[in-house]
Scaffold this active site. Sequence first.
Site, PDB file in Angstrom:
ATOM      1  N   TYR A 144      40.019 -24.155 -64.403  1.00 25.33           N
ATOM      2  CA  TYR A 144      38.855 -24.524 -65.077  1.00 25.33           C
ATOM      3  C   TYR A 144      37.644 -23.761 -64.982  1.00 25.33           C
ATOM      4  CZ  TYR A 144      41.975 -28.171 -64.791  1.00 25.33           C
ATOM      5  OH  TYR A 144      43.276 -29.377 -64.868  1.00 25.33           O
ATOM      6  N   ASN A 167      41.893 -34.417 -74.554  1.00 24.41           N
ATOM      7  CA  ASN A 167      42.798 -32.678 -75.767  1.00 24.41           C
ATOM      8  C   ASN A 167      42.537 -34.265 -76.776  1.00 24.41           C
ATOM      9  OD1 ASN A 167      43.063 -30.797 -78.010  1.00 24.41           O
ATOM     10  ND2 ASN A 167      44.345 -30.237 -75.701  1.00 24.41           N
ATOM     11  N   CYS A 175      46.115 -26.974 -73.821  1.00 21.72           N
ATOM     12  CA  CYS A 175      45.416 -27.296 -72.496  1.00 21.72           C
ATOM     13  C   CYS A 175      46.195 -27.497 -71.037  1.00 21.72           C
ATOM     14  CB  CYS A 175      44.368 -28.890 -72.487  1.00 21.72           C
ATOM     15  SG  CYS A 175      45.626 -30.003 -72.709  1.00 21.72           S
ATOM     16  N   HIS A 176      47.683 -26.817 -71.826  1.00 17.60           N
ATOM     17  CA  HIS A 176      48.353 -27.329 -70.091  1.00 17.60           C
ATOM     18  C   HIS A 176      48.632 -25.800 -69.622  1.00 17.60           C
ATOM     19  CE1 HIS A 176      50.457 -25.207 -73.657  1.00 17.60           C
ATOM     20  NE2 HIS A 176      51.380 -24.288 -73.005  1.00 17.60           N
ATOM     21  N   GLU A 202      56.916 -21.824 -70.812  1.00 18.01           N
ATOM     22  CA  GLU A 202      56.810 -20.189 -70.691  1.00 18.01           C
ATOM     23  C   GLU A 202      56.552 -19.185 -69.972  1.00 18.01           C
ATOM     24  OE1 GLU A 202      52.730 -21.065 -72.319  1.00 18.01           O
ATOM     25  OE2 GLU A 202      52.574 -22.231 -73.075  1.00 18.01           O
TER      26      GLU A 202
END
Lengths: 205, 164
Positions: A144, A167, A175-176, A202
């Site tokens: 962050y 978001n 945003c993940h 991912e």
Amino acid sequence: MTSIEPEPRQLLGPLLEGDEQATARLHARLAATAAAEGILDVAYRVLDTPVGSLLLAATARGLVRVAYPRQGHEAALVQLAQTVSPRILAAPERLDAVALQLEEYFSRRRTVFDVPVDLRLASGFRRQVLAHLPHIPYGATESYAQVAAAAGSGRAVRAAGTACAVNPVPIVVPCHRVVRSDGSYGGYAGGPEAKRALLALEAAA
Amino acid sequence: MRPFEQIVAEYGPMVLRVCRAVLGPDEAEDAWSETFLAALKAYPELSGDANVEAWLVTIAHRKAIDATRSAARRPLAAGSLPERPARTGRPEDWDGDLWAALAALPAKQRAAVAYHYLAGLPYAQIAQITGGSTDAARRAAADGIKTLRIAYPARAEEEEGASR
């Protein structure tokens, strides 16, 4: 509603039967005509994905909202009616491209989303944060604090967290990929399981 | 203000019934489409406490008048009622006998019957839409039902037969 006497109702019986086929056909025709005439301000559909059924909504400018089940699809539509326009219809065509790309993403055939996004639901610093998020590469994460600095205000770590939490277009604006400095996941609009699932997806690619 | 999708889901079937009763099966779907397109256009300006049913029926009423006028300009189509009913069991092929009986009613009676018995509007509201007094709207609906009962007795008899 006025109470309806039973006898005339019986007389009109054939007209009172439900007609789902006609209703569905007319709905599709309305959505198509409204879009062609430029008065369909928000089109939406629901897409089933490994992280739950997602509400996808788009204005003429682009994808404006992705909502997880826990956020409430109805609540998201009511919010769109209040903040964008009440001219909202279930109309899947406008969401075809994003739905296809999401399916590719979840089957690990896509790492970058290439659809127009309408960020009108975010403003100011939150919007700057969202503008930065697509620059975090697929499979990578940032803290962050890093995101706050990249968005132009290194001290606004908490505000960066809020921007991610609210978001309006999660997954497509990733945003993940923002996690705590200690490596723990932090919060997520879709719930911690969804965030973990996306990062695992991912990482495995 | 609710998303317009909810308005279509909640009132779409009612408006379709009204359009079918007032215009018949052939013209009904075009009238429904024009009604909801006009409603979608005007929706953001609708006041929060508006009676949505009455608002939609008012628009449908105007569209029905337009459709009747343009049908009158097409001499071949005007007055062509469906042949004997084709009861295929599909709801969209709803009873040709009933439509023939409705089509034979004066337009005011047909409208009053549809707006009261299919849309559930009170007679005072119907009078505002069709013009005339509340009593006249009530009489028009009653006269319409009386004529329908004579012209279209089949359904009632079938129901009685079934319950015997």
